[in-house]
Design a protein around this motif. Structure first.
Motif, PDB file in Angstrom:
ATOM      1  N   ASP A 197      41.908  35.437  23.349  1.00  0.00           N
ATOM      2  CA  ASP A 197      40.899  36.231  22.627  1.00  0.00           C
ATOM      3  C   ASP A 197      39.564  35.493  22.519  1.00  0.00           C
ATOM      4  O   ASP A 197      39.543  34.278  22.303  1.00  0.00           O
ATOM      5  CB  ASP A 197      41.370  36.517  21.197  1.00  0.00           C
ATOM      6  CG  ASP A 197      42.496  37.524  21.191  1.00  0.00           C
ATOM      7  OD1 ASP A 197      42.720  38.143  22.251  1.00  0.00           O
ATOM      8  OD2 ASP A 197      43.147  37.661  20.140  1.00  0.00           O
ATOM      9  N   THR A 224      39.968  30.725  18.222  1.00  0.00           N
ATOM     10  CA  THR A 224      41.097  31.569  18.596  1.00  0.00           C
ATOM     11  C   THR A 224      42.241  30.778  19.216  1.00  0.00           C
ATOM     12  O   THR A 224      43.268  31.335  19.532  1.00  0.00           O
ATOM     13  CB  THR A 224      40.652  32.651  19.595  1.00  0.00           C
ATOM     14  OG1 THR A 224      39.958  32.028  20.667  1.00  0.00           O
ATOM     15  CG2 THR A 224      39.743  33.668  18.932  1.00  0.00           C
ATOM     16  N   ASP A 260      43.299  33.937  29.486  1.00  0.00           N
ATOM     17  CA  ASP A 260      43.318  35.246  28.853  1.00  0.00           C
ATOM     18  C   ASP A 260      43.544  35.152  27.338  1.00  0.00           C
ATOM     19  O   ASP A 260      44.455  35.755  26.783  1.00  0.00           O
ATOM     20  CB  ASP A 260      44.414  36.116  29.508  1.00  0.00           C
ATOM     21  CG  ASP A 260      44.087  37.586  29.322  1.00  0.00           C
ATOM     22  OD1 ASP A 260      42.920  37.888  29.028  1.00  0.00           O
ATOM     23  OD2 ASP A 260      45.013  38.408  29.448  1.00  0.00           O
ATOM     24  N   VAL A 288      36.301  35.813  20.175  1.00  0.00           N
ATOM     25  CA  VAL A 288      35.769  36.490  18.987  1.00  0.00           C
ATOM     26  C   VAL A 288      34.343  36.019  18.737  1.00  0.00           C
ATOM     27  O   VAL A 288      34.108  34.830  18.509  1.00  0.00           O
ATOM     28  CB  VAL A 288      36.642  36.212  17.745  1.00  0.00           C
ATOM     29  CG1 VAL A 288      36.013  36.836  16.505  1.00  0.00           C
ATOM     30  CG2 VAL A 288      38.048  36.730  17.970  1.00  0.00           C
TER      31      VAL A 288
END
Length: 801
Positions: free
Chosen positions: A357, A255, A355, A359
């Motif tokens: 993502d 990400t 902060d 996944v």
RNA sequence: GCGGGCGUGGCGGAAUGGCAGACGCGCUGGUCUUAGGAGCCAGUACCAUUGGUGUAAGGGUUCAAGUCCCUUCGCCCGCACCA
């Protein structure tokens, strides 16, 4: 009987062995050979440490035993005498390092001789002799010719106090391993050795040698081979960004990306990056941190996002942010990574803080709580064509996909770095290279070797960090061997590890003039059969010397792939208080004092008896008395000498002792070998008599441990000949068993009774006898026997309900 | 944090899955001695009366565990963000 006067006895036999060259290695090549090796010491001004004799005595015992077993034994000793402490001592006291070295060597040698070690002193070598370092230089030249020695401009570890470049291995917690001063990074052009070229062989060939396991593991971890993939990410700036990953299976979970602060693309992207000032400021802060601070800081991740350039994940063409952070190192892989926070704990921590993502692409963990890094369980999810596969299968499939789509390839990486092979100091081997303005780096012709260290009075390092040799014009200014124009000699010297990387070869033929050793001797003696040394040398000396050996194998100098067939390790001797011995702790024991007070045989015996050879053990000044007491008791056996042959009732214990001592020496269980001899003489004393032959066997078994008293007793008792010439006794397998054995009778695993029965009697008879036993009878009353387990000559277990 | 090792009397340490504490130190008592910081002899894990309990803690496998497996704690060594 006269008193046990260890001082006279030890002096007498040490002189005898010296005068008669008793332990000179034989030239009788028809005998089986045994090459025993211990790490040669650095002859420091402090003198011998009590740790040295632990290793030296152990292999001395093995060597002496092997000689008595008919082997042609090579057990040599020498001096690893180049090095910084001597040079620093010389500078401080204004004495030439050569003189310091000579004095230290002569002190060390005397101390070793006082211990009665059976080294072949005819083969003594010193790394500082020009006839020795001629061949160290020669090996370097062969590496240079093969492209394994090269010069490179690089950030090196620079010790601010030694004014000297250090290898990565010599930097401990950001401090110099030797002087504990701060180490900083400095750019310098340095000679390097391409040890990385041998990384695979240094790992794989460990399968062919008999090293204790921790050594193999440490070497493997140090080399740090990992299999993974190099993957190309496109960026919005147009450039491709290459990353290395061991988890290509998790590509769908990438990400964001991270590049190291030193990464060159930052400069290239200067105009694209909107927050370039912030990025450069971050780079600046990081570069100011010392290595030590950087590792101390690893509690909290820091970093800055590059605004203006994004990466593009090749598997799904998604745009992802790129960060700069010092948790990515420029020196490993490509200096850039893809970050998969769901499955890497460092990325997870970073993603939480910034902060980003997260996944999940491998099921089985709880990514709300922490990264799921386990590769052995779990199935791929959220990963299109990888879904449902195991991690292993997904790796394979992704690699194929990357190769097919030309987005990446399989790649093996190593933690091991090339070896920084130059020091800007005086007391080392000059590097035999000439810098010519026209021809570049030119090898010194081999017939000009050795390049001797010029004898000068000023060996202080220069202020600009150049070697003191650079101040000596007549050394520096030479003609180029190729074109004849004015050129300059290399003024750096080799690190201390150079000379110790091949010393075991020189022992095979220490006076050879036309080669580092003759083929004939090398073929006969190699490999070293048993090499003992400290664990602290596992990642440095042992790895380096294996590397050099493999190189010499490749160019046909040696005929074995590995130098050492077997490697063992001794534990450290600690101070009385259980802490490491050091002057500042005031717990140092000087071996000379012990030899004076108790004798060499006692210190030898004590160091072998003090505990498990492989473990560290604290010194105990009272325990050593027990070893001296044992030797006194051996001496006093003369008082109760009576009769000739072995008494029948002592056949078994004598044969048991022979077996125990013989086996234990091979397994380095010296402590239990000694305890079996102690137990034997306790038994003999109980009988108030020892016979001539019983005493003789005991003396022979004791002789590798305590050679002086053994020689003396052998002579005094008039057995004829010398104890070191005797054959090692064999035990009689039939006689290591007692006629009768005590068998334990258990009920449900609890001992209830004991029976003495003839040896090897069968189960039925034992059961019958057990059931006649009163205690067992009582136990069996009103119980049902479920099972009877009989272990021959040991126990009978009756399981009841 | 990762990797490796270890945890047994007052101490150093012994125990191919089969009698835990061999051997040594220390300690206690005795003996010899003008003397003992020498030697020799005896004793020395814990609790209790026959007997029982004990190998860092807890669980498991086994007829049987210091030893093998799992969990926890503690100590030592190596490496330190190696993607």
């Amino acid at each position: 009987m006269r008193k046990y006067d260890f001082k006279d006895i030890e002096k007498k036999w040490q002189k005898f062995w010296d005068d008669n060259n008793t332990f000179a290695t034989s030239k009788d090549y028809s005998k089986p050979k045994f090459y025993a090796l211990v790490e040669f010491p650095y002859p420091s001004a402090k003198g011998l440490h009590v740790g040295h004799p632990r290793s030296y005595t152990a292999l001395d015992i093995v060597a002496r035993k092997r000689r008595m077993q008919g082997y042609n034994v090579l057990y040599p000793m020498g001096w690893d005498a180049f090095g910084l402490p001597t040079e620093n001592f010389a500078i401080k006291n204004h004495i030439h390092p050569e003189i310091v070295t000579r004095d230290n060597i002569s002190r060390f040698k005397q101390q070793l001789k006082n211990l009665g070690l059976s080294f072949d002193w005819n083969r003594e070598v010193s790394t500082t002799d020009s006839s020795y370092y001629k061949w160290t230089q020669w090996i370097f030249l062969q590496m240079f010719k093969k492209g394994l020695a090269y010069k490179k401009e690089m950030a090196v570890n620079w010790c601010t106090s030694c004014k000297c470049v250090l290898a990565n291995e010599e930097v401990v917690n950001g401090k110099c391993e030797r002087c504990k001063s701060d180490v900083i990074r400095k750019n310098k052009s340095q000679w390097m050795l391409k040890i990385t070229e041998y990384a695979d062989r240094l790992i794989d060939d460990l399968d062919s040698v008999n090293y204790i396991n921790p050594v193999k593991i440490q070497q493997k971890n140090w080399i740090g081979r990992s299999y993974g993939a190099q993957v190309e990410f496109n960026t919005t700036a147009g450039d491709k960004l290459e990353i290395y990953t061991t988890r290509p299976d998790t590509l769908f979970g990438a990400t964001y990306m991270v590049i190291s602060p030193e990464h060159p693309l930052i400069d290239k992207w200067k105009d694209n990056i909107e927050n370039i000032d912030e990025i450069l400021a971050y780079r600046e802060t990081v570069s100011k941190k010392s290595e030590f601070e950087r590792s101390e800081m690893n509690k909290e991740k820091t970093g800055v996002r590059i605004v203006g350039v994004n990466g593009i994940n090749p598997v799904n063409d998604k745009e992802i942010p790129i960060y700069v952070s010092d948790y990515v190192l420029m020196s490993y892989g490509t200096g850039a990574i893809m970050a998969v926070p769901a499955h890497d704990s460092r990325d997870y921590e970073f993603a939480k803080k910034f902060d980003i993502d997260i996944v999940e692409v491998v099921s089985g963990g709880n990514i709300e709580k922490e990264a799921f890094t386990d590769c052995s369980s779990g199935k791929l999810i959220n990963s299109e064509f990888l879904n449902g596969l195991t991690v292993e299968d997904a790796k394979m499939k992704m690699l194929k996909w990357l190769e097919k789509n030309k987005k990446g390839k399989a790649q093996t990486n190593y933690k091991l770095r090339d070896w920084v092979f130059a020091r800007q100091r005086y007391w080392g081997e000059p590097i035999p290279i000439i810098h010519c303005p026209k021809c570049g780096e030119v090898a010194v012709p081999e017939n000009e070797l050795p390049i001797k260290l010029p004898n000068v009075s000023d060996f202080e390092p220069t202020e600009n960090g150049e070697s003191p040799l650079s101040k000596i014009d007549e050394f520096v200014n030479v003609k180029c061997p190729k074109c004849g124009c004015d050129a300059k000699r290399e003024t750096d010297t080799m690190p201390q590890w150079a000379g110790s990387s091949w010393y075991y070869l020189r022992y095979c033929d220490p006076n050879c003039n036309d080669a580092l050793a003759s083929q004939k001797e090398l073929n006969y003696w190699l490999p070293v059969d048993w090499y003992n040394g400290g664990m602290e040398h596992t990642t440095l000396h042992l790895l380096y010397s294996r590397f050099w050996h493999k190189f010499l194998y490749d160019i046909g100098v040696v005929s074995t792939k590995e130098p050492y067939a077997k490697r063992t390790s001794h534990g450290m001797i600690l101070g009385q208080n259980g802490e490491k011995m050091s002057k500042s702790r005031g717990n140092v024991v000087n071996p000379d004092d012990i030899v004076n007070e108790y004798g060499a045989d006692t210190i030898r015996l004590y160091e072998m008896f003090m505990g498990d050879f492989e473990k560290s053990a604290p010194w105990s000044s009272s325990s050593i008395k027990g070893c001296r007491r044992f030797l006194d008791r051996v001496w006093s056996l003369q008082d109760i000498l009576q009769g000739d042959s072995i008494r029948p009732e002592f056949e078994v214990s004598l044969n048991k002792m022979i077996k125990k001592v013989t086996d234990d020496i091979e397994n380095m269980k010296f402590n239990t070998a000694i305890s079996s001899m102690m137990a034997f003489i306790n038994e003999v004393y109980d009988s108030k008599v020892v016979t001539k032959e019983e005493f003789r066997i005991l003396i022979i078994l004791l002789s590798p441990f305590a050679p002086h008293i053994a020689e003396e007793l052998y002579e005094v008792l008039g057995y004829g000949g010398y104890v070191h010439e005797q054959d090692w006794p064999n035990y009689d397998a039939d006689k290591v068993k007692d006629d009768a054995v005590e068998i334990v009778i258990q009920i449900c695993g609890k001992i209830k009774s004991k029976l003495t029965v003839p040896v090897d009697i069968n189960q039925d008879e034992v059961i019958k006898l057990a059931k006649e036993d009163e205690k067992i009878k009582a136990e069996l009353k009103e119980k049902k026997i479920i099972k009877e387990i009989y272990v021959k000559n040991r126990l009978l277990n009756i399981v009841v309900k």
